[in-house]
Scaffold this motif. Sequence first.
Motif, PDB file in Angstrom:
ATOM      1  N   LEU A 192      41.991  39.372  44.022  1.00  0.00           N
ATOM      2  CA  LEU A 192      41.776  40.807  43.815  1.00  0.00           C
ATOM      3  C   LEU A 192      42.511  41.628  44.870  1.00  0.00           C
ATOM      4  N   SER A 193      43.471  41.052  45.524  1.00  0.00           N
ATOM      5  CA  SER A 193      44.169  41.726  46.621  1.00  0.00           C
ATOM      6  C   SER A 193      45.007  42.895  46.114  1.00  0.00           C
ATOM      7  N   GLY A 194      45.219  43.863  46.999  1.00  0.00           N
ATOM      8  CA  GLY A 194      46.105  44.971  46.694  1.00  0.00           C
ATOM      9  C   GLY A 194      45.606  45.929  45.640  1.00  0.00           C
ATOM     10  N   LEU A 229      41.846  33.434  37.960  1.00  0.00           N
ATOM     11  CA  LEU A 229      41.908  34.819  37.519  1.00  0.00           C
ATOM     12  C   LEU A 229      42.699  35.624  38.557  1.00  0.00           C
ATOM     13  N   ILE A 230      43.898  36.057  38.172  1.00  0.00           N
ATOM     14  CA  ILE A 230      44.800  36.752  39.081  1.00  0.00           C
ATOM     15  C   ILE A 230      44.857  38.225  38.678  1.00  0.00           C
ATOM     16  N   LEU A 231      44.346  39.093  39.544  1.00  0.00           N
ATOM     17  CA  LEU A 231      44.325  40.538  39.285  1.00  0.00           C
ATOM     18  C   LEU A 231      44.874  41.323  40.477  1.00  0.00           C
ATOM     19  N   ARG A 232      45.725  40.714  41.253  1.00  0.00           N
ATOM     20  CA  ARG A 232      46.265  41.385  42.435  1.00  0.00           C
ATOM     21  C   ARG A 232      47.152  42.559  42.051  1.00  0.00           C
ATOM     22  N   CYS A 244      29.830  28.752  40.924  1.00  0.00           N
ATOM     23  CA  CYS A 244      29.546  27.858  42.044  1.00  0.00           C
ATOM     24  C   CYS A 244      30.683  26.914  42.397  1.00  0.00           C
ATOM     25  N   LEU A 245      31.835  27.076  41.767  1.00  0.00           N
ATOM     26  CA  LEU A 245      32.990  26.242  42.100  1.00  0.00           C
ATOM     27  C   LEU A 245      34.098  27.048  42.767  1.00  0.00           C
ATOM     28  N   VAL A 246      33.824  28.306  43.078  1.00  0.00           N
ATOM     29  CA  VAL A 246      34.855  29.154  43.679  1.00  0.00           C
ATOM     30  C   VAL A 246      35.349  28.547  44.993  1.00  0.00           C
ATOM     31  N   GLU A 247      36.680  28.436  45.102  1.00  0.00           N
ATOM     32  CA  GLU A 247      37.306  27.886  46.305  1.00  0.00           C
ATOM     33  C   GLU A 247      38.163  28.927  47.035  1.00  0.00           C
ATOM     34  N   LYS A 248      38.775  29.824  46.262  1.00  0.00           N
ATOM     35  CA  LYS A 248      39.703  30.790  46.848  1.00  0.00           C
ATOM     36  C   LYS A 248      39.343  32.195  46.377  1.00  0.00           C
ATOM     37  N   LEU A 249      39.096  33.068  47.333  1.00  0.00           N
ATOM     38  CA  LEU A 249      38.792  34.469  47.033  1.00  0.00           C
ATOM     39  C   LEU A 249      39.643  35.340  47.945  1.00  0.00           C
ATOM     40  N   ASN A 250      40.538  36.100  47.347  1.00  0.00           N
ATOM     41  CA  ASN A 250      41.432  36.979  48.104  1.00  0.00           C
ATOM     42  C   ASN A 250      41.069  38.423  47.790  1.00  0.00           C
ATOM     43  N   ILE A 251      40.514  39.119  48.774  1.00  0.00           N
ATOM     44  CA  ILE A 251      40.149  40.532  48.595  1.00  0.00           C
ATOM     45  C   ILE A 251      40.885  41.396  49.621  1.00  0.00           C
ATOM     46  N   SER A 252      42.000  40.931  50.092  1.00  0.00           N
ATOM     47  CA  SER A 252      42.751  41.648  51.127  1.00  0.00           C
ATOM     48  C   SER A 252      43.356  42.938  50.595  1.00  0.00           C
ATOM     49  N   ASP A 253      43.666  43.847  51.520  1.00  0.00           N
ATOM     50  CA  ASP A 253      44.377  45.092  51.220  1.00  0.00           C
ATOM     51  C   ASP A 253      43.676  45.929  50.155  1.00  0.00           C
TER      52      ASP A 253
END
Length: 522
Positions: free
Chosen positions: A323-325, A296-299, A340-349
Amino acid sequence: MYYKSIAVVLFFLVLASHCVAEIDDMDLHKCTSRDKRASIYPECMQGSNLVLWCDYSNYTRIPDPDRIYQSKSCRNSVALFVNDSCIADLTQDQLEKFENIESLEFGKNRIRILRREIFTSNRKLERIDVSENYLRRIEKGAFSGLRQLEQLHLSCNLIHDVDETTFEDVESLQELSLHNNLIEVLRNGTFGRLRKLKVLNLSGNNISVIEKEAFIGLDQLEILHLDGNRIAEFEPSTFASLTNLQVLSLSHNHLITFPPLQEVPYRHMHTVDLGHNYIRSLQLSDLINIPRIQNLILRHNNLSSLQDDALFKGNKELRTVDLSGNNLTDMAARLFTNSCLVEKLNISDNRLKIFHADWYLTAISNGGPSGNDISGNKWKCDCNVELMNRHVQSLDDWRQTLQFDCPMSDNTKCNHPQFVNLCTKKPNRTIVKRHHYESEFDAVNLKKQIDPDSTTITSTTVETPVSGYVETISVVLGIICAIFLIVAIVTVYKLANARKMSSEHPNLENGRQDHVEGRELI
């Protein structure tokens, strides 16, 4: 002395400029009297696999297969490549002798129109590539008789309009690339006859209107790319017929709401890319019909808050969340408890201040730090941060990824029990197939091509014996140019220093002159 130095500098600058001109010469003078490409390889070449290479030529029409070689005919060719040449008008009589042809490539020519019944003599065709031309119009019946055609590449052209008659004769088509054209409207039934189509790429157009039955009939479609358009909204039933869809990519559009995926369940969809839009909210109802989503890409949207702990309750196979930016100021503490399978979580910026360890405990237990990012937020140095700081000290790979600008202390008020990962019932990894996704849409350079062996768009070029030769020449010339420029710069620098020293110490130069005169007297 100075005149000689200036002459040397000018000499190297002239050589460098001439060198740069040589690199660009083939493009600047393409199809003119100064075109040098024909001298690189003046004739076509047929390989042992019956592939006929005529790339980088000054051909203005398809060569006659009976006249290429004196000793044999090339009518038995199964593939014909005439890329980066000068063909402006493609007609049926030029192709009629290639009855066994299965693949045609005419990329980077000057073709403006595909005429009616142009391929009637080439009924074995499985692949056609007319990308990077000046194609404006496709006449009705242009693909008549092509019952075996599976791939059609029309990208990087000037096509304004396609309708239900454009592709009515290619029912066997599986991949259609129309990216980087000038299409503005997708009309009802445009792809209605393409019931075997699996990949449709419409990225980089000017699409702002998609009629509600534009995708009707695409029951087998797996990958749909609509990146880089002007889409602001959809009709509620726009995607209702795409029940087999796996990848939906809508990045770089004008969307303010999540696309309408509530009509029917999309049980095969594993990737949704909505990056670089203006989406303001994300709700449980948006995700309920895509239970098997993994990426799920929402950057770079306008999300401000994700407070619902149950938001991803039905998305147990979720692996990558970007969820970055955004403008996020708060996220629910147990937002990913059910994933429970989440491997990558980007919450930067974002604008997050309160950190919750539960966000990353699952990611830490599932894999490495790659793709995880918390930077660009103004974290509050509270107990949550301090406890996570302590936790990652034993995890060498994660120290840089989960790094806070908060010093650790011995404050007893943060002496809480050890973290516990709330994900206790993980789906069986051997049953859940992993679908990796890398968004490679380039908003600046849209000249991309579908890789038939992949589920992503990748930048590709046609590799031929001649193209490799040209690329090697360009690299060598580039290195020589760089050397000439460096020598010129160094010479100028030395000249400037010499002049500076002579101006600052005029007596030094006079002393040298006196010394020379004294030696002459002796």
